[in-house]
Motif scaffolding. Structure first.
Motif, PDB file in Angstrom:
ATOM      1  N   GLN A  42       0.822  -1.166   0.094  1.00 20.54           N
ATOM      2  CA  GLN A  42      -0.116   0.187   0.096  1.00 20.54           C
ATOM      3  C   GLN A  42       0.921   1.227  -0.174  1.00 20.54           C
ATOM      4  O   GLN A  42       0.371   2.291  -0.542  1.00 20.54           O
ATOM      5  CB  GLN A  42      -1.007  -0.040   1.155  1.00 20.54           C
ATOM      6  N   MET A  51      -5.378   2.279  -2.530  1.00 18.61           N
ATOM      7  CA  MET A  51      -5.983   1.347  -1.748  1.00 18.61           C
ATOM      8  C   MET A  51      -7.287   0.647  -2.595  1.00 18.61           C
ATOM      9  O   MET A  51      -8.267   0.614  -1.919  1.00 18.61           O
ATOM     10  CB  MET A  51      -6.438   1.993  -0.506  1.00 18.61           C
ATOM     11  N   SER A  56      -6.066  -3.464  -0.648  1.00 18.41           N
ATOM     12  CA  SER A  56      -6.808  -3.177   0.478  1.00 18.41           C
ATOM     13  C   SER A  56      -6.982  -4.494   1.135  1.00 18.41           C
ATOM     14  O   SER A  56      -7.225  -5.380   0.614  1.00 18.41           O
ATOM     15  CB  SER A  56      -8.110  -2.416   0.122  1.00 18.41           C
ATOM     16  N   SER A 215     -10.461   5.061   6.059  1.00 16.77           N
ATOM     17  CA  SER A 215      -8.933   4.810   5.492  1.00 16.77           C
ATOM     18  C   SER A 215      -8.891   5.337   3.863  1.00 16.77           C
ATOM     19  O   SER A 215      -8.123   5.263   3.335  1.00 16.77           O
ATOM     20  CB  SER A 215      -8.589   3.425   5.551  1.00 16.77           C
ATOM     21  N   GLN A 216     -10.118   5.892   3.365  1.00 18.39           N
ATOM     22  CA  GLN A 216     -10.396   6.095   2.034  1.00 18.39           C
ATOM     23  C   GLN A 216     -11.459   6.884   1.823  1.00 18.39           C
ATOM     24  O   GLN A 216     -12.527   6.511   2.105  1.00 18.39           O
ATOM     25  CB  GLN A 216     -10.515   4.604   1.125  1.00 18.39           C
ATOM     26  N   ASP A 220     -11.005   8.648  -3.476  1.00 17.91           N
ATOM     27  CA  ASP A 220      -9.916   7.767  -3.885  1.00 17.91           C
ATOM     28  C   ASP A 220     -10.464   6.481  -3.990  1.00 17.91           C
ATOM     29  O   ASP A 220      -9.667   5.499  -4.659  1.00 17.91           O
ATOM     30  CB  ASP A 220      -9.072   7.923  -2.420  1.00 17.91           C
ATOM     31  N   PHE A 221     -11.731   6.270  -3.490  1.00 20.05           N
ATOM     32  CA  PHE A 221     -12.316   5.008  -3.886  1.00 20.05           C
ATOM     33  C   PHE A 221     -12.491   4.631  -5.453  1.00 20.05           C
ATOM     34  O   PHE A 221     -12.157   3.683  -5.977  1.00 20.05           O
ATOM     35  CB  PHE A 221     -13.597   4.749  -3.312  1.00 20.05           C
ATOM     36  N   ASP A 224      -8.474   4.821  -7.063  1.00 22.45           N
ATOM     37  CA  ASP A 224      -7.879   3.834  -6.761  1.00 22.45           C
ATOM     38  C   ASP A 224      -8.340   2.589  -7.304  1.00 22.45           C
ATOM     39  O   ASP A 224      -7.681   1.896  -7.998  1.00 22.45           O
ATOM     40  CB  ASP A 224      -7.682   3.401  -5.392  1.00 22.45           C
TER      41      ASP A 224
END
Length: 423
Positions: A42, A51, A56, A215-216, A220-221, A224
């Motif tokens: 990561q 991620m 992930s 965490s995301q 970013d989801f 990534d």
């Protein structure tokens, strides 16, 4: 420990190397979130993979898989066949023109064309755009992949934080890719409202809004997971296609057998999905290629908590690695000719080819097996069948066998082939 299970360290990372079939089976059957993808990936691969689903763990990974996997079920892939054929046509036309100008026979280095073909397929099927629209993203991801492969070869802890020339290139490419993907996602969201588009990108955007993780971020989801699909969805397919062509060029008897079966099945008609099931020889060739030249060097996991695997107590933080190429060439599992190209070993499927079928792992093993593996298998059958129907090909004297690790295992100096038009 010694033999098929042993411990070693790379810097501060403790690695448990594993090729024992019983232990690999234990790992494959382990369902708990206590085992996941290595945490250092990561950090080291953040610019390329972030991620996303490839790196992930835990609830985030489970949600990503739930969003992405259904888009690659076989009934969905079946509907992508016409896109694959359309995407292959510019490549076939180009090669026909080149051979035509050279009197019916010419040397062609196939790698870049195959990369463009598979990029076009993943672009159209998953993101609703053709290769031209996604070209800048694919080019930058390819540059990023090469830069990160160079960086990883240094093996110096913390080097990724230093403002070296390579790192500055990586940071710049990362920013560009983020911007480009966000633009694609934004345009897609606007278009999908009007067109009611339901493809992978639609599902990723919807999945980003459905659940929120500390965490995301939702942004970013999207970025990534698009990076993961752009990279894994085309790089591994094009690399495997290049290895397939190299091996068929080197073994004309198998090329001839595959072509004979293909012509018998198709009877001069355009390819239809039901024909693909009858391509036994081509399927065996693909399976054997993936055995000898698996895209990933390792199946890599990490103990995210203290755990017990078989008879071993594995402390939290220990990395577990299965060297895939070694597992795929083990003569105990595959017989004394395990280093030889012999698609016939798969005549009765994987179970008939290997004494421990779970040790065949071109798409990974266990719960983390590649969610999208149906797409490359169908894509490879389509592109090989189209090429075999139009050309005979032999290995060029200029070919240099040089497998190179660039995050996937690819032909280091390309695959130049001598193509001969069949008609």
């Amino acid at each position: 420990m010694s033999g098929s299970i042993f411990l070693y360290s790379t810097g501060s990372i403790q690695v448990l190397n594993m090729t024992d079939p019983d232990m690999v089976k234990e790992l494959a059957n382990f369902k708990s979130f206590d085992i996941g993808r290595p945490l250092f990936l990561q950090k080291e691969r953040r610019a390329l993979l972030g991620m996303g689903i490839l790196t992930s763990n835990g609830e985030l990974w489970a949600h990503q898989r739930k969003v992405i996997a259904p888009e690659f079920f076989m009934d969905k892939v079946k509907g992508m066949l016409h896109v694959m054929v359309e995407a292959a046509m510019p490549m076939l036309t180009s090669w026909e023109n080149i051979t035509g100008k050279k009197g019916g026979s010419a040397e062609i280095v196939v790698d870049e064309s195959l990369r463009n073909f598979s990029a076009d397929v993943i672009s159209r099927t998953s993101f609703g755009s053709n290769f031209a629209a996604g070209k800048e993203i694919f080019n930058k991801i390819r540059q990023l992949q090469i830069a990160m492969a160079e960086q990883s070869m240094l093996g110096v802890p913390g080097v990724r934080y230093l403002p070296t020339k390579t790192n500055r290139e990586i940071w710049s490419l990362d920013r560009s890719i983020r911007r480009l993907i966000l633009n694609v996602a934004l345009k897609h969201e606007q278009d999908s409202v009007a067109l009611s588009t339901k493809d992978l990108l639609h599902s990723i955007i919807k999945g980003a809004k459905a659940r929120h993780f500390a965490s995301q971020t939702p942004e970013d989801f999207i970025i990534d997971n698009c990076k993961n699909i752009y990279f894994a969805g085309h790089e591994t397919t094009s690399t495997t296609a290049a290895w397939c062509l190299m091996l068929l060029a080197s073994h004309p008897e198998w090329q001839s057998r595959a072509r004979t079966e293909l012509l018998d099945v198709c009877q001069g008609k355009p390819i239809e999905f039901d024909m693909l099931r009858k391509f036994k020889m081509i399927t065996m060739v693909i399976q054997e290629t993936l055995r000898l030249y698996p895209p990933a060097a390792f199946v890599a996991r990490e103990a995210l908590n203290d755990l017990k695997l078989g008879s071993l107590n594995i402390p939290k933080g220990t990395n577990i690695r299965i060297p895939v190429a070694l597992a795929h060439r083990d003569p105990v599992l595959w017989g004394p000719n395990s280093d030889r190209f012999d698609p016939g070993r798969f005549a009765n499927g994987i179970a008939g080819a290997c004494k421990a079928p779970h040790m065949y792992m071109p798409f990974g093993v266990g719960a983390r097996t590649c969610a999208g593996q149906n797409l490359p298998m169908v894509e490879l059958k389509v592109v090989l069948s189209l090429l075999l129907s139009k050309f005979e090909f032999a290995l060029s004297p200029n070919y240099v066998h040089c497998p190179a690790f660039r995050l996937t295992i690819e032909p280091g100096n390309g695959v130049p082939l001598i193509f001969q038009k069949l008609y």
